[in-house]
Design an enzyme around this catalytic site. Structure first.
Site, PDB file in Angstrom:
ATOM      1  N   TYR A  58      21.950  27.992  13.101  1.00  0.00           N
ATOM      2  CA  TYR A  58      23.260  27.330  13.159  1.00  0.00           C
ATOM      3  C   TYR A  58      24.217  27.939  12.138  1.00  0.00           C
ATOM      4  O   TYR A  58      23.881  28.125  10.963  1.00  0.00           O
ATOM      5  CB  TYR A  58      23.112  25.824  12.877  1.00  0.00           C
ATOM      6  N   GLY A  77      29.410  22.664  14.908  1.00  0.00           N
ATOM      7  CA  GLY A  77      29.508  21.303  15.398  1.00  0.00           C
ATOM      8  C   GLY A  77      29.056  21.215  16.848  1.00  0.00           C
ATOM      9  O   GLY A  77      27.999  21.737  17.214  1.00  0.00           O
ATOM     10  N   ASN A  88      31.251  23.551   3.982  1.00  0.00           N
ATOM     11  CA  ASN A  88      30.252  22.549   4.353  1.00  0.00           C
ATOM     12  C   ASN A  88      29.672  21.922   3.097  1.00  0.00           C
ATOM     13  O   ASN A  88      28.670  22.384   2.559  1.00  0.00           O
ATOM     14  CB  ASN A  88      29.144  23.241   5.145  1.00  0.00           C
TER      15      ASN A  88
END
Length: 516
Positions: free
Chosen positions: A51, A58, A193
């Site tokens: 990811y 998302g 993040n």
């Protein structure tokens, strides 16, 4: 110099960087760990679906990104999320945010190249602060929007505040010889993040809340002093039988502040003797109003709340709070939600409620001093002029009252105000940055209220002409206040003096320690 990444950063370290302008340094051992972590990610990510490295973000994570677009993906993430609105965060808050982000990355579990941490170090040390807006992040994939504006500056775009001026990042970087960040693998995602905006702002809130608690103890003591209250309600003997740390700490603070006062009365001397029971009606109140008598019980839980918030926020400061976690020790990459800001959000709500209660205590003590029917000691509004012609502190009380009312409304918790978004990928969010910013507003308001209370106490002292009876601590503060705010009789605008007193309290600790 404050080393970042080698050992646990403390609240005092953050305070030194923010308020004493101490430089930060990156220890070699920590940089070596970052390099090892980065090299592991390079090796591990080959031919694997990970990811944020070769997928979208998302709800778009189901889409694989082609090899030739991997670096562009990171730039797109930063630029697309640079969408904040509202007012700019102050340079102080942004600097706190940057230190918090740097410390998280320096833990060595983010898969980043050392270029990014060295750039962050240089920006902090040179006081170059990115333009970051208050509104944007929902605190679930972290403070995405606020940190995207940080990322925008790291890649040499956007604007910064430098030497008190808003300037294009590219111009400042060129003048200072700073090289913008080049993305290596996942520096874009690693930048945005995380919980570093809410954490940085929250740490500043805790530093200021500690000041407020000290000032509230000081002004509560002075209020008791000028009305010649009894001493037993803050005695060690009364408070020790209730087993709360904060209550007993506050009682000890009051005893320290009032030591040597010739105005505080001993109940044993005034009421516990034969003459004390010869009357059916007593002129003096046997017990003071709650805002004077219950200071330790009101400020005690606020003390405990601040201490707990410090523990939680310092833990967050020293944590890895992005996703995924690149773990070179266990030779794996773990996907999860360390970017979720619930810990910070809940503590900020609790702190906000506590400081609102502190402002409410100040407002009640202020009202007691200004209402002659209650105190039966001072003229209405401690008016040192002609009653009916002059107004004393009357106008300033309106400001204090309306400000406390705003605090009460702002104290609705953000923690329980989740709104799903991001195609319902973020279906429960923390609103942590909102919580931290609302707490900051409550704290700012409360300094203004306590400033008005302090000005009122100074006027009360002059009405009584009791300077020589004050304790050494309270006399020293009275002298400091009168240098900024002279005694007044005739009515004049006081907003400039109000601002001066507020700034004095914001930038100084009272002459006691809340952790004594």
């Amino acid at each position: 110099m404050i080393p970042v990444g080698q050992s646990v950063l403390t609240l005092n370290d953050i305070s030194d960087v923010l308020f004493k302008n101490k430089a930060i340094t990156l220890p070699e051992a920590a940089l070596e760990k970052i390099n090892t972590n980065f090299e592991f990610l390079q090796q591990f990510s080959s031919n694997k679906l990970i990811y944020g490295i070769n997928t979208g973000f998302g709800p778009m994570a189901q889409y694989k990104v082609s090899e030739e677009n991997l670096l562009q993906l990171q730039y797109n993430l930063i630029r697309s999320h640079s969408s904040g609105s509202g007012v700019l965060l102050s340079p102080l808050l942004v600097k706190a945010l940057m230190v918090a982000r740097l410390n998280s990355l320096m833990q060595g579990f983010s898969g980043i190249h050392h270029d990014i941490v060295e750039l962050l170090r240089d920006l902090v040390n040179k006081n170059v602060t990115p333009c970051i807006y208050e509104h944007g992040g929902v605190g679930a994939s972290g403070d995405l929007v606020q940190l995207a504006h940080l990322g925008l500056v790291l890649i040499g775009e956007g604007e910064v505040i430098y030497e008190d001026c808003l300037r294009p990042t590219a111009d400042v970087f060129k003048n200072l010889g700073i090289k913008p960040l080049s993305i290596h693998i996942r520096e874009g995602l690693a930048t945005i993040n995380g919980t570093s905006a809410m954490t940085g702002i929250g740490l500043v809130n805790i530093i200021q809340a500690q000041k407020l608690l000290g000032w509230s103890a000081m002004l509560s003591a002075m209020t008791n002093e000028v009305v010649e209250a009894y001493d037993d309600h803050y005695s060690q003997q009364l408070n020790i039988v209730k087993h709360h740390i904060g209550q007993n700490k506050v009682a000890a603070m009051l005893r320290e502040i009032l030591e040597g006062s010739k105005m505080i009365r001993s109940r044993s001397k005034h009421l516990y003797h034969a003459d004390g029971i010869k009357h059916d009606v007593f002129e003096d109140k046997v017990q003071e109003y709650y805002s004077l008598r219950c200071v330790t019980q009101v400020l005690g839980p606020i003390y405990d709340t601040i201490i707990n918030a410090e523990n939680v926020l310092v833990n967050e400061l020293n944590s890895v709070n992005d996703n995924p976690v690149v773990d070179h020790v266990n030779q794996n990459i773990f996907h999860g939600g360390n970017f979720h800001g619930d810990y910070v959000s809940l503590e900020m709500d609790k702190l906000k409620i506590a400081i609102t209660k502190l402002s409410m205590l100040a407002e009640r003590q202020l009202n007691y001093l200004l209402n002659d029917k209650l105190n039966q000691k001072f003229p209405p509004f401690i008016n040192l002029g002609v009653l009916g012609l002059n107004f004393g502190m009357q106008g300033m009380q309106f400001t204090a009252t309306s400000t406390v009312a705003e605090n009460q409304t702002l104290s609705f918790p953000m923690y329980v105000h989740s709104i799903p978004n991001n195609n319902d990928n973020q279906d429960i969010v923390s609103m942590g940055c909102n919580a931290a910013l609302m707490t900051k507003k409550v704290i700012d308001n409360t300094f203004a209220v306590l400033g008005i209370q302090l000005m009122t106490i100074a006027q009360a002292i002059d009405y009584l002409n009791c300077q020589q009876k004050l304790s050494p601590h309270t006399l020293e503060l009275y002298k400091q206040v009168r240098e900024m705010f002279p005694k007044f009789i005739e009515d004049q605008p006081k907003y400039k003096e109000m601002e001066a007193i507020r700034l004095f309290m914001e930038t100084n600790h009272p002459a006691i320690s809340i952790k004594a």
